[in-house]
Design an enzyme around this catalytic site. Structure first.
Site, short mmCIF file in Angstrom:
data_model
loop_
_atom_site.label_atom_id
_atom_site.label_comp_id
_atom_site.label_asym_id
_atom_site.label_seq_id
_atom_site.Cartn_x
_atom_site.Cartn_y
_atom_site.Cartn_z
N GLN A 1 31.83 22.38 74.42
CA GLN A 1 31.22 23.08 73.08
C GLN A 1 31.63 21.90 72.14
O GLN A 1 31.16 20.80 72.29
CB GLN A 1 32.09 24.36 72.80
CG GLN A 1 31.83 25.37 73.89
CD GLN A 1 32.08 26.62 73.53
OE1 GLN A 1 31.91 27.16 72.20
NE2 GLN A 1 32.43 27.44 74.39
N CYS B 1 36.20 23.12 71.10
CA CYS B 1 35.84 23.90 72.33
C CYS B 1 35.65 25.27 72.42
O CYS B 1 36.08 25.97 73.46
CB CYS B 1 36.98 23.48 73.45
SG CYS B 1 37.23 21.58 73.49
N THR C 1 33.55 19.11 69.54
CA THR C 1 34.83 18.27 69.71
C THR C 1 34.78 17.41 68.51
O THR C 1 33.62 17.05 68.04
CB THR C 1 34.85 17.56 71.00
OG1 THR C 1 35.01 18.27 72.05
CG2 THR C 1 36.08 16.62 71.15
#
Length: 220
Positions: free
Chosen positions: A78, A184, A80
């Protein structure tokens, strides 16, 4: 059939912050060269200017505030953050061959190996890193604060059995920069760094720990 490598991967350490788009282009070119037998494997250690990257599972809700440039990374995972004080390790390996105990074409074992690499490097720096079921990354318990936080992230991509992207270890980044995203996709835990845990490691010391731990996991 690709030619067999003479030894383990080449290691390179960037001597300046590398813009994220430049890193993507360099990785893509190197991965193609590895696939075609024109270059060897590479572990590339870099720092980036402040940047948010979205993996293939990222949602719009995960970007709370676009404080910094935003890139679609093409890796798994997802949202970062990358920035100064964080060591990003881009790992470009040919998975048609074994790497120590990691069998060819076993992506799950490869990801487990990246986790183990980080855990062993952290151990050399005096930090106990741990996996958590259902949570990506490496986690530490901060007993002084009563929290459990992520100290390292993982995100990988495999193209025709050659890996790219990799890991990110928080040495001493500005942790407030993570507030613009849901790291994330995990809202119930925060992020930490070696320095926040009271480990005043330099980037060079973190690099040395990563380099020393590598053969323990990947064999060369």
């Amino acid at each position: 059939m690709r030619p067999a490598p003479a030894s383990g991967p080449e290691w390179a350490v960037a001597d300046r912050p590398v813009p994220y788009a430049e890193a993507l282009a360099a990785m893509e070119a190197r991965v193609a060269a590895i696939r075609n037998g024109r270059a060897g494997e590479l572990v590339w250690l870099v720092e980036h200017p402040p940047t948010y990257t979205a993996g293939t599972s990222a949602t719009a809700e995960g970007l709370r505030e676009a404080r910094f440039p935003v890139f679609r990374a093409g890796r798994g995972g997802q949202w970062t953050y990358h920035g100064p004080g964080q060591r990003t390790g881009y790992v470009m390996l040919d998975l048609t061959r074994p790497h120590g105990p990691i069998r060819p074409r076993d992506v799950r074992a490869y990801v487990h190996g990246l986790e183990e690499w980080l855990i062993r490097a952290l151990d050399r720096l005096g930090v106990r890193g741990e996996r958590r079921e259902g949570r990506i990354g490496i986690w530490v318990v901060d007993r002084a604060r009563g929290t459990e936080d992520k100290i390292a992230a993982l995100g990988v991509r495999v193209t025709r059995w050659v890996t790219w992207h990799g890991v990110a270890l928080n040495v001493d980044p500005d942790l407030s920069h993570f507030e613009g995203i849901v790291p994330c996709g995990i809202r119930t835990h925060g992020v930490t760094s070696l320095h926040r845990l009271g480990i005043p490691a330099t980037m060079e010391e973190a690099d040395s720990a990563l380099m020393a731990a590598w053969p323990e996991v990947f064999g060369s």
